[in-house]
Structure formats: C-alpha cells, structure tokens
Write a protein that holds these residues in place. Structure first.
Motif, PDB file in Angstrom:
ATOM      1  N   PRO A  36       0.838  -1.204   0.000  1.00  0.00           N
ATOM      2  CA  PRO A  36       0.000   0.000   0.000  1.00  0.00           C
ATOM      3  C   PRO A  36       0.878   1.261   0.000  1.00  0.00           C
ATOM      4  CG  PRO A  36      -0.882  -1.589   1.538  1.00  0.00           C
ATOM      5  CD  PRO A  36       0.451  -2.125   1.075  1.00  0.00           C
ATOM      6  N   GLY A  37       0.519   2.191  -0.865  1.00  0.00           N
ATOM      7  CA  GLY A  37       1.276   3.432  -0.993  1.00  0.00           C
ATOM      8  C   GLY A  37       2.368   3.377  -2.044  1.00  0.00           C
ATOM      9  N   ALA A  38       2.705   2.175  -2.523  1.00  0.00           N
ATOM     10  CA  ALA A  38       3.742   2.050  -3.548  1.00  0.00           C
ATOM     11  C   ALA A  38       3.261   2.677  -4.848  1.00  0.00           C
ATOM     12  CB  ALA A  38       4.105   0.584  -3.767  1.00  0.00           C
ATOM     13  N   ARG A  39       4.153   3.373  -5.527  1.00  0.00           N
ATOM     14  CA  ARG A  39       3.819   4.013  -6.793  1.00  0.00           C
ATOM     15  C   ARG A  39       4.067   3.027  -7.929  1.00  0.00           C
ATOM     16  NH1 ARG A  39       5.967   6.972 -10.967  1.00  0.00           N
ATOM     17  NH2 ARG A  39       4.772   8.804 -11.608  1.00  0.00           N
ATOM     18  N   LEU A  40       3.071   2.882  -8.794  1.00  0.00           N
ATOM     19  CA  LEU A  40       3.253   2.074  -9.994  1.00  0.00           C
ATOM     20  C   LEU A  40       4.075   2.873 -10.993  1.00  0.00           C
ATOM     21  CD1 LEU A  40       1.020   0.397  -8.697  1.00  0.00           C
ATOM     22  CD2 LEU A  40      -0.104   0.264 -10.916  1.00  0.00           C
ATOM     23  N   MET A  41       4.797   2.187 -11.852  1.00  0.00           N
ATOM     24  CA  MET A  41       5.547   2.893 -12.889  1.00  0.00           C
ATOM     25  C   MET A  41       4.557   3.611 -13.811  1.00  0.00           C
ATOM     26  SD  MET A  41       6.809  -0.263 -15.321  1.00  0.00           S
ATOM     27  CE  MET A  41       7.278  -1.347 -13.997  1.00  0.00           C
ATOM     28  N   GLY A  42       5.040   4.602 -14.520  1.00  0.00           N
ATOM     29  CA  GLY A  42       4.198   5.362 -15.432  1.00  0.00           C
ATOM     30  C   GLY A  42       3.705   4.525 -16.600  1.00  0.00           C
ATOM     31  N   ALA A  81      -3.602   1.163  -3.361  1.00  0.00           N
ATOM     32  CA  ALA A  81      -4.539   1.645  -2.345  1.00  0.00           C
ATOM     33  C   ALA A  81      -4.299   0.934  -1.032  1.00  0.00           C
ATOM     34  CB  ALA A  81      -5.974   1.405  -2.806  1.00  0.00           C
ATOM     35  N   ASP A  82      -4.668   1.617   0.052  1.00  0.00           N
ATOM     36  CA  ASP A  82      -4.621   0.981   1.364  1.00  0.00           C
ATOM     37  C   ASP A  82      -5.610  -0.171   1.364  1.00  0.00           C
ATOM     38  OD1 ASP A  82      -2.736   2.732   2.404  1.00  0.00           O
ATOM     39  OD2 ASP A  82      -4.265   4.123   3.110  1.00  0.00           O
TER      40      ASP A  82
END
Length: 86
Positions: A36-42, A81-82
C-alpha cells in the motif's frame, strides 16, 4: 518491474490484454510485492515493460481502479490503495 513471472501476452489469444496486465499487477499486490502506498511505474514505462500500447496500459490501470486496488492522483501517479481493514 523486475519480475520473473511476467505474463505471456498474446494479442491474438482469447484473453483481453488489459485484463492479463491488470491481473498480473493485482497478483503482485495480493502477494505483497506491491505494498500500500507504492507508486506504480508510469504508463509509458509500463507499456515498454509489457510490450503493449499505452492505451492498453491505461485500460489496465482503470480496471485496477475499478477493483479498488489502486488510486490515481493527477500529476503524481498511480499508487497501491490501502487495504481495507478485515
């Protein structure tokens, strides 16, 4: 996305390509590889990694949002998402 279990994507096969990608990312979230909170690559980077069109990536991300697995913040990116409390 250094991933040994990259899905086989066959645009001529019976599976929808965006669903294959969405399911692959959902599995990474479920397994805890994407927290949770991790950013996916563009989208452009993801398109390159999966070897698919950017619009297909956009549809996969939309599917993940509809499942409640990710949120997209305009100008910042898409994040895991959380998890809801059990």
């Amino acid at each position: 996305m250094a991933d040994d279990d990259m899905p086989v994507i066959d645009p001529r096969g019976p599976q929808l390509v965006y669903m294959v990608v969405a399911d692959h990312i959902a599995k990474q979230i479920e397994d805890g590889r994407l927290q949770p909170g991790a950013r996916l690559m563009g989208e452009l980077e993801m398109a390159s990694v999966y070897g698919i069109a950017r619009m297909t990536v956009a549809r996969a991300v939309r599917e993940l949002r509809e499942r409640g697995l990710v949120i997209t913040v305009r100008g910042k990116g898409t994040f895991v998402a959380d998890r809801p409390a059990d």
